[in-house]
Motif scaffolding. Structure first.
Motif, mmCIF file in Angstrom:
data_model
loop_
_atom_site.group_PDB
_atom_site.id
_atom_site.type_symbol
_atom_site.label_atom_id
_atom_site.label_comp_id
_atom_site.label_asym_id
_atom_site.label_seq_id
_atom_site.Cartn_x
_atom_site.Cartn_y
_atom_site.Cartn_z
ATOM 1 N N ARG A 33 0.829 -1.214 0.000
ATOM 2 C CA ARG A 33 0.000 0.000 0.000
ATOM 3 C C ARG A 33 0.856 1.255 0.000
ATOM 4 N NH1 ARG A 33 -3.784 -0.971 5.019
ATOM 5 N NH2 ARG A 33 -3.682 1.311 4.950
ATOM 6 N N GLY A 34 2.187 1.068 0.031
ATOM 7 C CA GLY A 34 3.096 2.211 -0.012
ATOM 8 C C GLY A 34 3.337 2.867 1.336
ATOM 9 N N LEU A 35 3.008 2.188 2.437
ATOM 10 C CA LEU A 35 3.180 2.783 3.752
ATOM 11 C C LEU A 35 4.649 2.811 4.170
ATOM 12 C CD1 LEU A 35 0.123 2.301 3.726
ATOM 13 C CD2 LEU A 35 0.288 1.610 6.095
ATOM 14 N N SER A 36 5.012 3.832 4.934
ATOM 15 C CA SER A 36 6.355 3.950 5.502
ATOM 16 C C SER A 36 6.439 3.070 6.757
ATOM 17 C CB SER A 36 6.633 5.405 5.897
ATOM 18 O OG SER A 36 5.799 5.768 6.992
ATOM 19 N N ASN A 37 7.650 2.894 7.277
ATOM 20 C CA ASN A 37 7.810 2.123 8.515
ATOM 21 C C ASN A 37 6.999 2.733 9.654
ATOM 22 O OD1 ASN A 37 9.531 0.450 7.151
ATOM 23 N ND2 ASN A 37 11.335 0.915 8.378
ATOM 24 N N ALA A 38 7.015 4.056 9.760
ATOM 25 C CA ALA A 38 6.262 4.723 10.835
ATOM 26 C C ALA A 38 4.762 4.472 10.683
ATOM 27 C CB ALA A 38 6.556 6.211 10.836
ATOM 28 N N GLU A 39 4.266 4.515 9.450
ATOM 29 C CA GLU A 39 2.839 4.266 9.213
ATOM 30 C C GLU A 39 2.483 2.813 9.504
ATOM 31 O OE1 GLU A 39 1.944 7.528 5.700
ATOM 32 O OE2 GLU A 39 3.022 5.669 5.177
ATOM 33 N N ILE A 40 3.366 1.894 9.114
ATOM 34 C CA ILE A 40 3.137 0.474 9.402
ATOM 35 C C ILE A 40 3.140 0.257 10.911
ATOM 36 C CG2 ILE A 40 4.128 -1.845 9.199
ATOM 37 C CD1 ILE A 40 5.142 -0.975 6.397
ATOM 38 N N ALA A 41 4.067 0.894 11.604
ATOM 39 C CA ALA A 41 4.148 0.764 13.066
ATOM 40 C C ALA A 41 2.843 1.205 13.727
ATOM 41 C CB ALA A 41 5.325 1.575 13.599
ATOM 42 N N ARG A 42 2.294 2.325 13.279
ATOM 43 C CA ARG A 42 1.020 2.795 13.843
ATOM 44 C C ARG A 42 -0.110 1.822 13.529
ATOM 45 N NH1 ARG A 42 3.186 7.737 12.388
ATOM 46 N NH2 ARG A 42 2.118 7.807 10.389
ATOM 47 N N GLU A 43 -0.144 1.350 12.308
ATOM 48 C CA GLU A 43 -1.211 0.427 11.876
ATOM 49 C C GLU A 43 -1.170 -0.888 12.657
ATOM 50 O OE1 GLU A 43 -4.257 -0.742 8.960
ATOM 51 O OE2 GLU A 43 -3.255 1.182 9.065
ATOM 52 N N MET A 44 0.039 -1.396 12.900
ATOM 53 C CA MET A 44 0.196 -2.698 13.548
ATOM 54 C C MET A 44 0.443 -2.597 15.049
ATOM 55 S SD MET A 44 2.424 -4.765 10.691
ATOM 56 C CE MET A 44 2.258 -6.329 11.568
ATOM 57 N N VAL A 45 0.496 -1.384 15.571
ATOM 58 C CA VAL A 45 0.781 -1.125 16.985
ATOM 59 C C VAL A 45 2.109 -1.790 17.377
ATOM 60 C CG1 VAL A 45 -0.176 -1.053 19.312
ATOM 61 C CG2 VAL A 45 -1.730 -1.147 17.363
ATOM 62 N N LEU A 46 3.137 -1.428 16.626
ATOM 63 C CA LEU A 46 4.502 -1.892 16.869
ATOM 64 C C LEU A 46 5.421 -0.681 16.923
ATOM 65 C CD1 LEU A 46 4.740 -4.742 14.185
ATOM 66 C CD2 LEU A 46 4.518 -5.046 16.649
ATOM 67 N N GLU A 52 11.145 -2.125 11.179
ATOM 68 C CA GLU A 52 12.403 -2.138 10.425
ATOM 69 C C GLU A 52 12.974 -3.554 10.360
ATOM 70 O OE1 GLU A 52 16.881 -0.365 11.047
ATOM 71 O OE2 GLU A 52 15.194 0.911 11.654
ATOM 72 N N HIS A 53 12.930 -4.264 11.485
ATOM 73 C CA HIS A 53 13.430 -5.640 11.517
ATOM 74 C C HIS A 53 12.572 -6.555 10.639
ATOM 75 C CE1 HIS A 53 16.638 -5.202 14.428
ATOM 76 N NE2 HIS A 53 15.832 -4.459 15.167
ATOM 77 N N HIS A 54 11.257 -6.393 10.709
ATOM 78 C CA HIS A 54 10.363 -7.211 9.877
ATOM 79 C C HIS A 54 10.611 -6.945 8.394
ATOM 80 C CE1 HIS A 54 8.089 -9.075 13.040
ATOM 81 N NE2 HIS A 54 7.620 -7.928 13.499
ATOM 82 N N VAL A 55 10.761 -5.683 8.019
ATOM 83 C CA VAL A 55 11.004 -5.339 6.613
ATOM 84 C C VAL A 55 12.315 -5.967 6.152
ATOM 85 C CG1 VAL A 55 11.498 -3.463 4.991
ATOM 86 C CG2 VAL A 55 9.613 -3.239 6.624
ATOM 87 N N GLY A 56 13.344 -5.877 6.969
ATOM 88 C CA GLY A 56 14.632 -6.482 6.621
ATOM 89 C C GLY A 56 14.524 -7.987 6.422
#
Length: 80
Positions: A33-46, A52-56
């Motif tokens: 969906r094009g989300l940044s790490n910060a946006e993913i963190a908010r969405e997933m409550v992480l 960053e570790h998950h993306v890697g």
């Protein structure tokens, strides 16, 4: 002697494309969906660091050079 300890990947991970965990699959969906790490963190409550570790891990497991490529490899990118 103690109880036997399961070895190897969980059955859900073995069934997922690229050997990703359920959490990593969710990260890839959000990457698509094009989300940044910060946006993913908010969405997933992480924390952003956890993301960053998950993306890697996702990039490594899929052999992808970019976030977009990882999502495209699983056919879940908005721009696929």
């Amino acid at each position: 002697m103690g109880a036997a300890t399961p070895r190897g990947r969980a059955s859900t991970t073995r069934r997922n494309p690229g050997g990703l965990t359920d959490r990593q699959l969710e990260v890839v969906r959000l990457l698509g969906r094009g989300l940044s790490n910060a946006e993913i963190a908010r969405e997933m409550v992480l924390s952003p660091k956890s993301v960053e570790h998950h993306v890697g891990a996702v990039l490594t497991k899929l052999g992808a050079a970019s976030r977009l490529e990882a999502a495209q490899r699983l056919g879940i990118s908005d721009s696929a």
